[in-house]
Motif scaffolding. Structure first.
Motif, PDB file in Angstrom:
ATOM      1  N   LEU A 187      53.678  39.174  22.856  1.00  0.00           N
ATOM      2  CA  LEU A 187      53.078  38.452  21.335  1.00  0.00           C
ATOM      3  C   LEU A 187      51.324  38.707  20.563  1.00  0.00           C
ATOM      4  CD1 LEU A 187      53.485  34.709  22.748  1.00  0.00           C
ATOM      5  CD2 LEU A 187      55.282  36.348  21.566  1.00  0.00           C
ATOM      6  N   SER A 188      51.347  39.196  19.558  1.00  0.00           N
ATOM      7  CA  SER A 188      50.151  39.685  19.068  1.00  0.00           C
ATOM      8  C   SER A 188      49.388  38.692  19.204  1.00  0.00           C
ATOM      9  CB  SER A 188      50.446  40.246  17.359  1.00  0.00           C
ATOM     10  OG  SER A 188      51.327  40.822  17.169  1.00  0.00           O
ATOM     11  N   THR A 189      48.282  39.154  18.858  1.00  0.00           N
ATOM     12  CA  THR A 189      46.821  37.992  19.095  1.00  0.00           C
ATOM     13  C   THR A 189      45.854  38.769  17.576  1.00  0.00           C
ATOM     14  OG1 THR A 189      45.832  38.802  21.220  1.00  0.00           O
ATOM     15  CG2 THR A 189      46.995  36.872  21.114  1.00  0.00           C
ATOM     16  N   THR A 190      45.195  37.393  17.235  1.00  0.00           N
ATOM     17  CA  THR A 190      44.346  38.177  16.068  1.00  0.00           C
ATOM     18  C   THR A 190      43.025  37.942  16.358  1.00  0.00           C
ATOM     19  OG1 THR A 190      45.523  36.761  14.948  1.00  0.00           O
ATOM     20  CG2 THR A 190      46.269  39.093  14.963  1.00  0.00           C
ATOM     21  N   LYS A 191      42.240  38.005  15.514  1.00  0.00           N
ATOM     22  CA  LYS A 191      40.597  37.772  15.634  1.00  0.00           C
ATOM     23  C   LYS A 191      39.952  36.691  14.096  1.00  0.00           C
ATOM     24  CE  LYS A 191      36.056  38.414  18.403  1.00  0.00           C
ATOM     25  NZ  LYS A 191      34.925  39.478  18.374  1.00  0.00           N
TER      26      LYS A 191
ATOM     27  N   PHE B 131      39.696  34.426  19.245  1.00  0.00           N
ATOM     28  CA  PHE B 131      41.102  34.917  19.254  1.00  0.00           C
ATOM     29  C   PHE B 131      42.292  33.946  19.239  1.00  0.00           C
ATOM     30  CE2 PHE B 131      38.796  39.171  21.283  1.00  0.00           C
ATOM     31  CZ  PHE B 131      39.713  39.485  20.250  1.00  0.00           C
ATOM     32  N   VAL B 132      43.345  34.261  17.729  1.00  0.00           N
ATOM     33  CA  VAL B 132      44.492  33.127  17.472  1.00  0.00           C
ATOM     34  C   VAL B 132      45.580  33.672  18.090  1.00  0.00           C
ATOM     35  CG1 VAL B 132      42.858  31.597  16.338  1.00  0.00           C
ATOM     36  CG2 VAL B 132      44.154  33.595  16.032  1.00  0.00           C
ATOM     37  N   VAL B 133      46.987  33.003  18.428  1.00  0.00           N
ATOM     38  CA  VAL B 133      48.696  33.243  17.885  1.00  0.00           C
ATOM     39  C   VAL B 133      48.660  33.377  16.359  1.00  0.00           C
ATOM     40  CG1 VAL B 133      50.676  33.416  19.406  1.00  0.00           C
ATOM     41  CG2 VAL B 133      48.465  33.507  20.874  1.00  0.00           C
ATOM     42  N   PRO B 134      48.814  34.405  16.050  1.00  0.00           N
ATOM     43  CA  PRO B 134      49.016  34.039  14.727  1.00  0.00           C
ATOM     44  C   PRO B 134      50.094  32.505  14.412  1.00  0.00           C
ATOM     45  CG  PRO B 134      49.871  35.879  15.472  1.00  0.00           C
ATOM     46  CD  PRO B 134      48.951  35.653  16.063  1.00  0.00           C
ATOM     47  N   PRO B 135      50.867  32.383  12.883  1.00  0.00           N
ATOM     48  CA  PRO B 135      51.537  30.926  12.740  1.00  0.00           C
ATOM     49  C   PRO B 135      52.658  32.466  12.645  1.00  0.00           C
ATOM     50  CG  PRO B 135      49.980  30.650  11.452  1.00  0.00           C
ATOM     51  CD  PRO B 135      49.214  32.427  12.381  1.00  0.00           C
TER      52      PRO B 135
ATOM     53  N   GLY C 231      44.908  36.611  27.300  1.00  0.00           N
ATOM     54  CA  GLY C 231      45.469  37.424  26.379  1.00  0.00           C
ATOM     55  C   GLY C 231      46.501  38.277  26.795  1.00  0.00           C
ATOM     56  N   TRP C 232      45.926  38.761  27.838  1.00  0.00           N
ATOM     57  CA  TRP C 232      46.544  40.056  27.881  1.00  0.00           C
ATOM     58  C   TRP C 232      48.113  39.431  28.411  1.00  0.00           C
ATOM     59  CZ3 TRP C 232      49.257  41.398  32.622  1.00  0.00           C
ATOM     60  CH2 TRP C 232      49.394  42.310  32.850  1.00  0.00           C
ATOM     61  N   ARG C 233      48.224  38.776  29.172  1.00  0.00           N
ATOM     62  CA  ARG C 233      49.918  38.024  29.160  1.00  0.00           C
ATOM     63  C   ARG C 233      50.795  37.978  28.346  1.00  0.00           C
ATOM     64  NH1 ARG C 233      50.849  36.912  34.445  1.00  0.00           N
ATOM     65  NH2 ARG C 233      49.742  36.496  36.548  1.00  0.00           N
ATOM     66  N   LEU C 234      49.888  37.778  27.323  1.00  0.00           N
ATOM     67  CA  LEU C 234      50.700  37.474  25.699  1.00  0.00           C
ATOM     68  C   LEU C 234      51.145  38.629  25.367  1.00  0.00           C
ATOM     69  CD1 LEU C 234      48.236  34.181  24.158  1.00  0.00           C
ATOM     70  CD2 LEU C 234      50.367  34.687  25.415  1.00  0.00           C
ATOM     71  N   ARG C 235      50.128  39.451  24.955  1.00  0.00           N
ATOM     72  CA  ARG C 235      50.144  40.479  24.722  1.00  0.00           C
ATOM     73  C   ARG C 235      51.161  41.425  25.296  1.00  0.00           C
ATOM     74  NH1 ARG C 235      44.646  40.337  23.886  1.00  0.00           N
ATOM     75  NH2 ARG C 235      44.272  40.941  25.239  1.00  0.00           N
ATOM     76  N   GLU C 236      51.030  41.994  26.748  1.00  0.00           N
ATOM     77  CA  GLU C 236      51.538  42.549  27.400  1.00  0.00           C
ATOM     78  C   GLU C 236      53.422  42.488  28.047  1.00  0.00           C
ATOM     79  OE1 GLU C 236      51.000  45.827  27.912  1.00  0.00           O
ATOM     80  OE2 GLU C 236      49.471  44.982  26.845  1.00  0.00           O
TER      81      GLU C 236
ATOM     82  N   VAL D 134      46.460  27.817  17.529  1.00  0.00           N
ATOM     83  CA  VAL D 134      46.731  28.108  17.891  1.00  0.00           C
ATOM     84  C   VAL D 134      45.629  28.777  18.733  1.00  0.00           C
ATOM     85  CG1 VAL D 134      47.967  28.651  20.307  1.00  0.00           C
ATOM     86  CG2 VAL D 134      48.944  26.781  18.140  1.00  0.00           C
ATOM     87  N   THR D 135      44.811  28.895  19.249  1.00  0.00           N
ATOM     88  CA  THR D 135      44.192  29.164  19.928  1.00  0.00           C
ATOM     89  C   THR D 135      44.118  30.139  21.598  1.00  0.00           C
ATOM     90  OG1 THR D 135      42.506  28.227  21.037  1.00  0.00           O
ATOM     91  CG2 THR D 135      41.954  29.321  18.582  1.00  0.00           C
ATOM     92  N   VAL D 136      44.054  31.240  21.655  1.00  0.00           N
ATOM     93  CA  VAL D 136      44.162  31.920  23.021  1.00  0.00           C
ATOM     94  C   VAL D 136      43.206  30.904  24.440  1.00  0.00           C
ATOM     95  CG1 VAL D 136      43.706  33.524  24.436  1.00  0.00           C
ATOM     96  CG2 VAL D 136      44.133  34.077  22.315  1.00  0.00           C
TER      97      VAL D 136
END
Length: 435
Positions: A400-404, A409-413, A391-396, A364-366
């Motif tokens: 949720l975490s996002t990683t590269k 950038f993806v939302v990890p499983p 990406g900002w809304r996902l984190r803040e 699942v990519t950003v």
């Protein structure tokens, strides 16, 4: 040194003694005199001009010429009335409200029980607030006047009032805040009155205010603001968390009953005083028996709604009335779920849930989340967002975490469980697609 050892008598409004005995302030407007009513260890009730405690402290009533009491800004019982049964008391309160205020049948019953709740609110840890919402001329102020006149130590104020005395009166008197014209300019979490409302429905959450002592030294003070509150306003608060604390009657949605008096008659105040006296007798004799009843909570609604309403439901002996309140809570739950689901965060959760439910999707990519969010948002006219904004809304906002991964950038499983929990909270049902 001698002054500290013998500070003098303590002016008292109410007190719960360590052994469970209750002390309450009385004010006789005809005699312009105050006194203290106290329950005894054997259940008897006495009225005294002063009370000596075992530790040597002497309690005396507030002076009758106190401005808050003498002007009726704070209403008190004048004597200890007669208590027969809770059912009879609820019926008397509801009949009073029906004579002077035009309320929907369910809210009329809720308001009658809320009056009782104000007299024993200290038996509970969380409270709901009661609200009349509608345009001017729809009876909001009359309803506040009638309901508030029956409540426990009601303190009448308005959204235009200076905030400082409201803090001081609530801290000193406790009781019920009756707030008219509550559409104050700043309704976010930083407004002083909003702090009272945000903190005031849960015990043990005082509001800190900056104070200085006589030496001009900084000396912050914690003001107790916990207690029941009646509010009249035209609109809603911007703070959704604050909105969830209210049981609301929408005024002006039907013609006024012809028997409702246009002007407030003198009998209203005389009858209200008699009922306050009877309600005081109920508090003094029954307060020790009042407990939360968790088995009366509604099924299928948010814990927050149940947490807020449980104290009121605990006082409702009629199963049919509790069922009607449960229905109202269910409707509010559905409204909140629809509101959450259509918010930007709700659309983002729906986009995430759909992407995680697709077994053919490797990751699942950003950018994929952004594409799905903008597609869903187009249907509800939500402004499109860039991958950076998503990406900002996902984190803040969703935490949720996002990683590269491979430069993307993806939302990890590992965040899938969080997404599923968020989907449940936002009322979003997404079925897993077949492979």
């Amino acid at each position: 040194m001698s002054d500290r050892a013998n500070p003098g008598p303590t002016p008292t409004v109410s007190r719960v003694l360590p052994d469970g005995r209750l002390i309450e302030l009385l004010y006789d407007p005809d005699r312009r005199a105050t006194a203290l009513a106290m329950t005894g260890a054997d259940g008897t009730i006495t009225v005294q001009d002063g009370i000596e405690l075992a530790d040597g402290e002497r309690l005396v009533p507030y002076a009758a010429d106190n401005n808050l009491i003498a002007t009726g800004c704070v209403l008190l019982p004048s004597a200890v009335g007669t208590f027969t049964s809770q059912a009879a008391l609820v019926a008397a309160v509801q009949a009073f409200l029906h004579r002077y205020v035009d309320l929907s049948p369910t809210f009329e019953a809720i308001a009658a029980h809320y009056v009782l709740l104000t007299w024993v609110y200290d038996a509970f840890h969380e409270l709901p607030y009661l609200r009349l919402r509608g345009d001017y001329g729809t009876g909001k102020t009359r309803a506040l006047t009638a309901i508030g006149a029956l409540c426990y130590k009601p303190f009448f104020a308005s959204g235009a009032s200076t905030v400082s005395p409201i803090f001081h009166v609530l801290d000193a008197f406790g009781g019920t805040l009756v707030l008219d014209e509550a559409d104050f300019r700043f309704s976010d979490a930083t407004a002083p009155l909003s702090k009272i409302l945000n903190n005031g429905n849960t015990a043990g959450l005082p509001v800190l205010r900056t104070m200085t002592n006589r030496h001009k030294e900084l000396n912050p003070r914690a003001f107790r603001v916990y207690g029941p509150k009646l509010v009249a306003m035209r609109h809603s608060f911007a703070d959704r968390a604050l909105e969830s604390r209210f049981l609301t009657e929408e005024t002006g949605q039907r013609p006024l009953r012809p028997e409702i008096p246009i002007q407030t008659p003198p009998e209203l105040h005389r009858e209200a005083l008699d009922l306050r006296n009877r309600l005081l007798a109920w508090r003094l004799t029954q307060r020790a028996t009042i407990r939360p009843a968790p088995e009366r909570q509604a099924v299928g609604v948010d814990p927050r709604l149940n947490q807020t309403a449980l104290s009121l439901l605990s006082l409702m002996e009629d199963p049919a009335l509790r069922a009607r309140v449960h229905e109202e809570m269910g409707r509010e739950q559905r409204r909140l779920s629809a509101e959450r689901a259509s918010s930007p965060e709700g659309l983002l959760v729906q986009a995430l849930a759909e992407l995680f439910a697709d077994p053919a999707r490797g990751r699942v990519t950003v950018s994929a989340v952004t594409e799905a969010f903008n597609r869903l948002g187009a249907e509800s006219r939500t402004p499109p967002a860039s991958p950076r904004q998503v990406g900002w809304r996902l984190r803040e906002r969703l935490k949720l975490s996002t990683t590269k991964s491979n430069g993307v950038f993806v939302v990890p499983p590992g965040e899938r469980a969080k997404v599923e929990a968020l989907a449940a909270r936002y009322g979003i049902a997404v079925e897993r697609q077949a492979a």
